[in-house]
Design a protein around this motif. Sequence first.
Motif, PDB file in Angstrom:
ATOM      1  N   SER A 154       0.807  -1.217   0.000  1.00 39.58           N
ATOM      2  CA  SER A 154       0.000   0.000   0.000  1.00 39.58           C
ATOM      3  C   SER A 154       0.841   1.268   0.000  1.00 39.58           C
ATOM      4  CB  SER A 154      -0.922   0.018   1.224  1.00 39.58           C
ATOM      5  OG  SER A 154      -2.084  -0.689   0.946  1.00 39.58           O
ATOM      6  N   THR A 155       2.145   1.140  -0.110  1.00 43.97           N
ATOM      7  CA  THR A 155       2.986   2.321  -0.225  1.00 43.97           C
ATOM      8  C   THR A 155       2.593   3.070  -1.497  1.00 43.97           C
ATOM      9  OG1 THR A 155       4.770   1.161   0.892  1.00 43.97           O
ATOM     10  CG2 THR A 155       5.383   3.105  -0.383  1.00 43.97           C
ATOM     11  N   PRO A 156       2.191   4.350  -1.351  1.00 37.17           N
ATOM     12  CA  PRO A 156       1.641   5.056  -2.513  1.00 37.17           C
ATOM     13  C   PRO A 156       2.453   4.937  -3.800  1.00 37.17           C
ATOM     14  CG  PRO A 156       1.289   6.353  -0.551  1.00 37.17           C
ATOM     15  CD  PRO A 156       2.100   5.154  -0.126  1.00 37.17           C
ATOM     16  N   ILE A 157       3.741   5.209  -3.750  1.00 39.30           N
ATOM     17  CA  ILE A 157       4.496   5.234  -5.007  1.00 39.30           C
ATOM     18  C   ILE A 157       4.511   3.857  -5.670  1.00 39.30           C
ATOM     19  CG2 ILE A 157       6.812   4.846  -4.018  1.00 39.30           C
ATOM     20  CD1 ILE A 157       5.985   7.273  -6.909  1.00 39.30           C
ATOM     21  N   ASP A 174       2.397  -6.489 -17.968  1.00 44.25           N
ATOM     22  CA  ASP A 174       1.661  -7.632 -18.508  1.00 44.25           C
ATOM     23  C   ASP A 174       0.402  -7.890 -17.680  1.00 44.25           C
ATOM     24  OD1 ASP A 174       2.697  -8.701 -16.203  1.00 44.25           O
ATOM     25  OD2 ASP A 174       4.279  -9.824 -17.217  1.00 44.25           O
ATOM     26  N   GLU A 175      -0.363  -8.878 -18.139  1.00 41.40           N
ATOM     27  CA  GLU A 175      -1.627  -9.201 -17.460  1.00 41.40           C
ATOM     28  C   GLU A 175      -1.412  -9.502 -15.978  1.00 41.40           C
ATOM     29  OE1 GLU A 175      -4.696  -9.059 -18.364  1.00 41.40           O
ATOM     30  OE2 GLU A 175      -4.468  -8.706 -20.515  1.00 41.40           O
ATOM     31  N   LYS A 176      -0.323 -10.203 -15.702  1.00 44.85           N
ATOM     32  CA  LYS A 176      -0.054 -10.613 -14.327  1.00 44.85           C
ATOM     33  C   LYS A 176       0.115  -9.375 -13.440  1.00 44.85           C
ATOM     34  CE  LYS A 176       3.222 -13.446 -11.718  1.00 44.85           C
ATOM     35  NZ  LYS A 176       4.104 -12.420 -11.128  1.00 44.85           N
ATOM     36  N   LEU A 177       0.902  -8.424 -13.943  1.00 42.48           N
ATOM     37  CA  LEU A 177       1.135  -7.205 -13.169  1.00 42.48           C
ATOM     38  C   LEU A 177      -0.187  -6.466 -12.930  1.00 42.48           C
ATOM     39  CD1 LEU A 177       3.410  -5.062 -12.124  1.00 42.48           C
ATOM     40  CD2 LEU A 177       2.813  -3.876 -14.225  1.00 42.48           C
ATOM     41  N   LEU A 178      -0.968  -6.300 -13.986  1.00 43.44           N
ATOM     42  CA  LEU A 178      -2.201  -5.536 -13.864  1.00 43.44           C
ATOM     43  C   LEU A 178      -3.191  -6.229 -12.928  1.00 43.44           C
ATOM     44  CD1 LEU A 178      -2.719  -4.177 -17.496  1.00 43.44           C
ATOM     45  CD2 LEU A 178      -1.551  -3.125 -15.566  1.00 43.44           C
ATOM     46  N   THR A 179      -3.246  -7.556 -13.005  1.00 44.35           N
ATOM     47  CA  THR A 179      -4.146  -8.299 -12.124  1.00 44.35           C
ATOM     48  C   THR A 179      -3.728  -8.088 -10.671  1.00 44.35           C
ATOM     49  OG1 THR A 179      -4.305  -9.950 -13.854  1.00 44.35           O
ATOM     50  CG2 THR A 179      -5.134 -10.589 -11.696  1.00 44.35           C
ATOM     51  N   THR A 200      -6.063  -4.349  -7.236  1.00 44.98           N
ATOM     52  CA  THR A 200      -6.592  -4.073  -5.896  1.00 44.98           C
ATOM     53  C   THR A 200      -5.823  -2.934  -5.217  1.00 44.98           C
ATOM     54  OG1 THR A 200      -5.187  -5.817  -5.033  1.00 44.98           O
ATOM     55  CG2 THR A 200      -7.489  -6.383  -5.443  1.00 44.98           C
ATOM     56  N   MET A 201      -4.552  -2.781  -5.551  1.00 45.48           N
ATOM     57  CA  MET A 201      -3.787  -1.691  -4.931  1.00 45.48           C
ATOM     58  C   MET A 201      -4.247  -0.343  -5.474  1.00 45.48           C
ATOM     59  SD  MET A 201      -2.383  -3.809  -3.147  1.00 45.48           S
ATOM     60  CE  MET A 201      -2.095  -2.501  -1.969  1.00 45.48           C
ATOM     61  N   VAL A 202      -4.462  -0.301  -6.780  1.00 44.49           N
ATOM     62  CA  VAL A 202      -4.781   0.956  -7.453  1.00 44.49           C
ATOM     63  C   VAL A 202      -6.215   1.426  -7.176  1.00 44.49           C
ATOM     64  CG1 VAL A 202      -5.034   1.994  -9.753  1.00 44.49           C
ATOM     65  CG2 VAL A 202      -3.050   0.585  -9.233  1.00 44.49           C
ATOM     66  N   TYR A 203      -7.148   0.465  -7.048  1.00 45.47           N
ATOM     67  CA  TYR A 203      -8.556   0.846  -6.856  1.00 45.47           C
ATOM     68  C   TYR A 203      -9.081   0.648  -5.429  1.00 45.47           C
ATOM     69  CZ  TYR A 203      -9.214   1.261 -11.913  1.00 45.47           C
ATOM     70  OH  TYR A 203      -9.140   1.645 -13.227  1.00 45.47           O
ATOM     71  N   ASP A 204      -8.694  -0.474  -4.779  1.00 45.64           N
ATOM     72  CA  ASP A 204      -9.280  -0.773  -3.464  1.00 45.64           C
ATOM     73  C   ASP A 204      -8.504  -0.101  -2.338  1.00 45.64           C
ATOM     74  OD1 ASP A 204     -10.080  -2.556  -5.389  1.00 45.64           O
ATOM     75  OD2 ASP A 204     -10.189  -4.285  -4.057  1.00 45.64           O
ATOM     76  N   ASN A 205      -7.207   0.102  -2.561  1.00 44.24           N
ATOM     77  CA  ASN A 205      -6.352   0.592  -1.481  1.00 44.24           C
ATOM     78  C   ASN A 205      -5.833   1.999  -1.728  1.00 44.24           C
ATOM     79  OD1 ASN A 205      -5.845  -1.760   0.557  1.00 44.24           O
ATOM     80  ND2 ASN A 205      -5.887  -2.678  -1.465  1.00 44.24           N
TER      81      ASN A 205
END
Lengths: 419, 219
Positions: free
Chosen positions: A48-51, A82-87, A91-96
């Motif tokens: 959850s570290t912002p950067i 890649d897909e793996k990274l985005l998957t 949750t970090m980008v939207y949920d956290n």
Amino acid sequence: MSASLEKGVNALKQQVDSSVAAFFSSCVHCGMCADTCLFQTETGNPASTPIAKAEPLRRVWKSEYTLLGRIGKMFGLSKKVDEKLLTEWETMVYDNCTLCGRCSMVCPVGNDIALMIRKTREGMAAAGHAPEGLIGATNRSIKIGSPMGVKLPALLAQIRHLEEDTGLKVPVDVEGAEYMLLLSSMEIMNFPEFMEAIARIFDKAGATWTISSEAFEATNSGIQIGVSDLAAELVQRVVDAAEKLKVKTVISPECGHAYMAIRWDGPNLVGKAFSFKVRHILEVLDTFREEGRLKLKDKISEKVTYHDPCQISRRGGVIDQPRRLIDLFADDFVEMPDAGKMNWCCGAGGGVSSNERADEVRLQVFKRKKAQLEEVQPDAIISACSNCRIHIEDGLEEYGMDIPLMSLTETLAEHLADD
Amino acid sequence: MNEIALLEWVRGTGFQIATVVLVAGVIIRIFEILMLGRKKNLAEAKGSEFSSGMRTIVSRSVPESDSFKRSAFTIVAGYIFHIGLFVTIFLFAPHILLISELTGLGWPALPTPIVDAVAVLSIIALLAILVHRFNNKILRYLTTPGDLFIWFVTIAPLITGYIAFHRIGMSGPMLLAVHILSVELLMVVLPFSKLTHVFTIFMARWYNGAISGYRGVQS
């Protein structure tokens, strides 16, 4: 590379500008942003570290827009999106992250990390990695005109009830009115008292106003999910309505991201400066106060505090106005620690509240707000965002705290002089 | 190559190469950032971009109070080694002499024992920072092999300089050659690593202040 992934990478490329490049070039991995983010301080989750949340955008910047990165890419050495990274990152980008921007105020090299995460969302959404809840809200906004699916008849019914109950008038589609009010669906359905408060205050202040039947929704899921095209379409509806009704000022209601969407992002999304002004309701009320158009009959005696909605205060610039207004009707006002531009987010902004997957974490991070409230022990909390309001009430219930939460506009209206 | 020849090379050709890479590298990096451009903000402004940006360049050096409490170690240790690097690089008499020979510019030096003590403090701060990087779970998560390499590149000139000054172990010319080489490594790496923040920090802070200041908030 799949078609959706390619779209995502292209969307990320489009987000890189000189500010983003200066930001990524300057990051030294000091980790100070982690200490500013309630999703890290309250969960201890290093991811959850912002950067770190902006990693997909960083990879695109590095491999496409730096000399060393481009050389690395030629030799197949660069880290790919890649897909793996985005998957993993979804949750970090939207949920956290609520895009609250507290990290952006502290980063010692000056990175606007919230902006970087906001830009990362553009790539995530284009690649099909946005949360279901936000996709649904955005689709409803585009098709129906409201993220909650509130249609015009529902609004008109609420207006009819209000007019019958109070004898006040809610003008709809009045050409040439000075102000055009936008409302969040939440305010229409859950807090109709807000519209009543506006009707009462504007009547006393002698200001002309209207609601457009064609564009009454203030919220903009497009900027939360990170799809600029859709965000622009929602803004354009408001622009068309404001121009059609020839109003001078469009009012953004008690909603954080709605203000960001129409006031700061709006003209940039549609690519044209507005022919009208956009003001937050608190700015309008503060102007009325300054002009002596607000007469109050009494003051409340309870100890009250103000929760700064991030997009209105830190990211929006409306910080002093609510304090001057509260002064009109409250004798005992206390500030929470870190109030104002460094306030802690409630934990549910930036689309987190529309994302069921984040229900658990948003209540977990509410511990930060709880700690702030425990410091000052107010009798009541005043705020100016329906989303903060619903989430704070949720959080207070979760942690067994009994503090009422009041809308600034509504409370002000209740204490207006009767004459 | 004997040690005198080595010293001559690092002082001559080596230093020239390092200087060219440093200067060209920094220009390339700044150019590749600015070339990307930024769209004009079409929203009605509430404050000045320019002056807010300039103010943030300065104000961001002063930590905000809650953040100081939460990140005290990073801030204090960071300050110590940054000031330490400045003092050892620019206020040490032999360095000023070198700069003066190259550019004609000169300024007063700090007494050598003070610079010596500052160098030791900076080395301790950097060692503590490395330990912290391994012990703190957030920093462990963020740390890349590149961060460790940059840590090495940063501390190396301090250590080799300290050893050269105190003539520990090897002969004078050899120690000096190793010290200058470590500085040249730093110069070559700087533009292509996170050390670029030496220059880009001014741009990043300005953008931060400008974006926020436009909306009427001093960041």
